[in-house]
Design a protein around this motif. Structure first.
Motif, PDB file in Angstrom:
ATOM      1  N   SER A 157       0.781  -1.435  -0.150  1.00 39.39           N
ATOM      2  CA  SER A 157       0.243  -0.038  -0.146  1.00 39.39           C
ATOM      3  C   SER A 157       0.820   1.663  -0.025  1.00 39.39           C
ATOM      4  N   LEU A 190       3.095   4.134  -1.464  1.00 41.06           N
ATOM      5  CA  LEU A 190       3.020   4.562  -2.728  1.00 41.06           C
ATOM      6  C   LEU A 190       4.434   5.524  -3.059  1.00 41.06           C
ATOM      7  N   SER A 201      -1.855   4.517   0.162  1.00 40.30           N
ATOM      8  CA  SER A 201      -2.992   4.031   0.444  1.00 40.30           C
ATOM      9  C   SER A 201      -4.351   3.029   1.382  1.00 40.30           C
ATOM     10  N   LYS A 259      -9.513   2.267  -0.293  1.00 41.34           N
ATOM     11  CA  LYS A 259      -9.267   4.050  -1.160  1.00 41.34           C
ATOM     12  C   LYS A 259      -9.176   5.060  -1.713  1.00 41.34           C
ATOM     13  N   THR A 260      -8.029   6.061  -0.213  1.00 45.31           N
ATOM     14  CA  THR A 260      -8.034   6.949  -0.239  1.00 45.31           C
ATOM     15  C   THR A 260      -6.368   6.796   0.606  1.00 45.31           C
ATOM     16  N   ILE A 261      -5.668   8.429   0.245  1.00 42.25           N
ATOM     17  CA  ILE A 261      -4.571   8.392   0.364  1.00 42.25           C
ATOM     18  C   ILE A 261      -3.856   8.672   1.707  1.00 42.25           C
ATOM     19  N   THR A 273       3.596   0.845  -7.142  1.00 41.71           N
ATOM     20  CA  THR A 273       2.080   1.383  -7.709  1.00 41.71           C
ATOM     21  C   THR A 273       2.203   2.418  -8.699  1.00 41.71           C
ATOM     22  N   LYS A 300       1.914   4.482 -12.245  1.00 40.36           N
ATOM     23  CA  LYS A 300       0.911   4.207 -13.879  1.00 40.36           C
ATOM     24  C   LYS A 300       1.996   4.500 -14.456  1.00 40.36           C
ATOM     25  N   HIS A 330      -1.278   5.758  -9.729  1.00 37.65           N
ATOM     26  CA  HIS A 330      -3.475   5.121  -9.654  1.00 37.65           C
ATOM     27  C   HIS A 330      -3.920   6.558  -9.946  1.00 37.65           C
ATOM     28  N   TYR A 331      -4.045   7.412  -8.599  1.00 40.18           N
ATOM     29  CA  TYR A 331      -4.892   7.939  -8.189  1.00 40.18           C
ATOM     30  C   TYR A 331      -4.897   9.141  -8.499  1.00 40.18           C
ATOM     31  N   HIS A 332      -6.241   9.148  -9.149  1.00 43.46           N
ATOM     32  CA  HIS A 332      -5.881  10.720 -10.135  1.00 43.46           C
ATOM     33  C   HIS A 332      -5.251  11.492  -9.457  1.00 43.46           C
ATOM     34  N   LEU A 341      -2.204  12.599  -8.105  1.00 44.05           N
ATOM     35  CA  LEU A 341      -1.799  12.471  -7.539  1.00 44.05           C
ATOM     36  C   LEU A 341       0.087  12.318  -8.518  1.00 44.05           C
TER      37      LEU A 341
END
Length: 95
Positions: free
Chosen positions: A6, A8, A22, A25-27, A59, A61, A75-77, A79
């Motif tokens: 988890s 990042l 993460s 589903k939150t940072i 982690t 993208k 992968h988190y929009h 970030l």
């Protein structure tokens, strides 16, 4: 306890490090009094990508930009973190 999968990235700030991860589903992040080099030794799965950042390659993208102005995108929009010129080739080849 933060799980390896988890994590990042880790950001250094003076005598502290912030570990971003993460969860549900939150940072989130936690701050510890430590150095980036000590974290790098303790968590060998992290890779240096900037003088103030370590990143978990699993982690990422993609990498945006060229070696002069690169950013690591997760992968988190929205970030992303900087990728310095000196670590650009090693991170790109590791992906």
């Amino acid at each position: 306890m933060i799980q390896k999968t988890s994590v990042l990235f880790v950001k250094a700030s003076e005598n502290y490090v912030e570990i971003f991860y993460s969860k549900n589903k939150t940072i989130q992040y936690e701050t510890f009094r430590n150095t980036l080099s000590a974290i790098n030794i303790q968590a060998s799965f992290l890779h240096q990508c900037h003088r103030s950042y370590l990143v978990n390659l699993t982690t990422i993208k993609n990498v945006k930009g060229n070696s002069q102005n690169a950013k690591i995108e997760f992968h988190y929009h929205g970030l992303n973190i900087p990728l310095s010129k000196s670590y650009y080739n090693s991170i790109k080849s590791a992906l």
